[in-house]
Enzyme design. Structure first.
Site, mmCIF file in Angstrom:
data_model
loop_
_atom_site.group_PDB
_atom_site.id
_atom_site.type_symbol
_atom_site.label_atom_id
_atom_site.label_comp_id
_atom_site.label_asym_id
_atom_site.label_seq_id
_atom_site.Cartn_x
_atom_site.Cartn_y
_atom_site.Cartn_z
ATOM 1 C CB SER A 238 -16.431 -7.656 -11.147
ATOM 2 O OG SER A 238 -16.663 -6.098 -11.933
ATOM 3 C CE LYS A 239 -17.019 -5.122 -3.533
ATOM 4 N NZ LYS A 239 -15.672 -6.033 -3.421
ATOM 5 N NE ARG A 240 -15.397 -3.764 -14.091
ATOM 6 C CZ ARG A 240 -15.952 -4.090 -15.132
ATOM 7 N NH1 ARG A 240 -16.448 -3.453 -16.264
ATOM 8 N NH2 ARG A 240 -15.851 -5.275 -15.639
#
Ligand code: GLU
Length: 458
Positions: A238-240
């Protein structure tokens, strides 16, 4: 055997991310290697969350990756009458029924069922009431009450669901729109899709879809569910974890063939081979060699592949690829031969196009950006004297290889090592103490710019 037809069916609710790109790639490979068709279906029935902007972004990401599709993209939102036709067919055959249960009542009954140790599924209250349409009513599929639904997944092997676990699925919502499972099956049937390759987040939908195929009297396609992609911490990518959208990788200076090669190998293998062109992949790709466990996204490996493809790119092509990262800074573009020469000097010095642009930037600047740490270290009185000497000896253009001899001579005169004699000159030309070979740099810049840069540094 019938023609292989695969599809990629993104919902335009966001950019194309690397997981979606890999799914698209596998579908593309399967169709192309069999000489079949690969179609693109934009699943835009959720008007609230879908946008034309995301559709355009997905199409340009696919184009950038060179995953070409056959025919025009199909827009699911334009096929609602067809979906409705199939729903009506199921209704008229008693394979579906109108349900008038209200959300609040359903919730209440679900809670009670759970409390009594039952399952939180639809209790079938309207199943045999023979109801008609009404405001707020939905249409449910009359699912089998017992037995099992299974398939031989081309990646996961045999998958079986107990039908008692499955609800009587809503196929038409109260707002008149088909639900995802219904729309997908109708479209896949109507588009003659033979192989469905998609993320394994859809595994739970597949038994419902297979039941719908049966109810519609259509043969089910082959299914292959691709394991998801994880970040380094083994949670879903994910963006993390950094960039996930395909076009972000373009902006960061990755080559499409590197990203494609990387995504193919993430979960699929062909012996120990790491480097594959699209053509080669087309020859040897095989779903049965897609692993069953999730792949971990490894930016290092992507960098390694990108470096490889950068090194393989001829300098004139590289110039075309790097220039878009320099142009926005307003530099004048040198002629083709000069650009290619510049590219040759930085070719192996970066992992991405952006790094190459950054490494080459000093050529285009009026005066190079000075690294203050390097400058503080180099600009001693002795080195300033050396720079004056360099200004003298570099007044005329150098012949090929002449710089080496010149460097030895200047170093000898000043009683320093050649490396040390070169550093102040390197700083003046490039603004730093690490750069491509000075020989090349000097011949590219020419006497006029050389003098200007030394003067400015002094
Ligand atoms: N539109 C669905 C999604 O983006 C894909 C459906 C499918 O591949 O069956 O998840």
């Amino acid at each position: 055997m019938s023609e292989t037809i695969t599809r990629f069916a993104p919902s335009p609710t966001g950019h194309l991310h690397v997981g979606g790109a890999r799914t698209a790639l596998f579908n593309w490979l399967l169709a192309r290697q069999k000489g079949g068709r690969f179609v693109l279906r934009i699943e835009d029935t959720d008007a609230q969350r879908s946008s034309d902007e995301f559709t355009r972004a997905i199409l340009s990401a696919m184009t950038w990756l060179k995953l070409d599709w056959d025919g025009e993209p199909v827009y699911q939102s334009q096929r609602l009458p067809l979906h409705r036709e199939y729903i009506d067919k199921l209704l008229s055959e008693g394979q579906a029924y109108w349900c008038h249960c209200q959300a609040a009542d359903l919730e209440e009954r679900r809670r009670k069922a759970l409390a009594a140790g039952g399952k939180p599924k639809y209790d079938g209250l309207c199943r045999d009431k023979n109801l008609g349409p009404a405001p707020g009513a939905v249409v449910r599929f009359r699912g089998p009450e017992g037995g099992e639904t299974g398939w031989n997944d081309l990646i996961k092997g045999s998958v079986v669901f107990d039908n008692r676990e499955l609800d009587d699925l809503i196929i038409l919502r109260s707002d008149g729109l088909p639900t995802y499972n219904m729309a997908v099956v109708v479209d896949d049937v109507a588009m003659n899709i033979t192989h469905i390759v998609r993320g394994d987040d859809h595994v739970n939908n597949t038994p419902r879809q297979i039941q719908l195929y049966r109810a519609l009297g259509a043969p089910a396609p082959y299914f292959a569910h691709v394991p998801m992609i994880l970040g380094a911490d083994k949670t879903r990518l994910s963006k993390r974890h950094g960039a996930t959208s395909v076009m972000a990788y373009k902006d960061m200076g990755y080559l499409p063939q590197a990203l494609i090669n990387y995504l193919a190998r993430l979960g699929w293998s062909h012996g120990d081979q790491e480097i594959f062109s699209l053509d080669e992949m087309k020859q040897v790709f095989d779903l049965s060699h897609v692993g069953r466990s999730a792949g971990v996204f490894n930016p290092e490996k992507l960098n390694w592949l990108n470096s490889h493809y950068l090194k393989e790119t001829p300098p004139d092509e590289l110039a075309e690829l790097v220039w878009p990262y320099l142009e926005p800074k307003g530099y004048a573009r040198p002629d083709g031969a000069a650009m290619a020469k510049i590219m040759l000097t930085v070719h192996e010095r970066g992992k991405t196009l952006t790094e190459l642009a950054e490494k080459a930037e000093f050529y285009f600047q009026d005066l190079p950006t000075l690294d203050t740490k390097d400058a503080a270290k180099i600009l001693t009185p002795e080195n300033k004297a050396l720079l004056r000497e360099w200004m003298e000896v570099l007044r005329r253009p150098l012949g090929g290889g002449e710089f080496e001899a010149l460097l030895r001579r200047v170093a000898e005169e000043k009683g320093v090592k050649p490396g040390a004699a070169a550093q102040p000159l390197r700083l003046a030309m490039t603004g730093r103490t690490a750069s491509p070979g000075l020989d090349d740099i000097l011949s590219i810049l020419g006497p006029e710019k050389i003098r200007k840069r030394i003067e400015a540094l002094l």
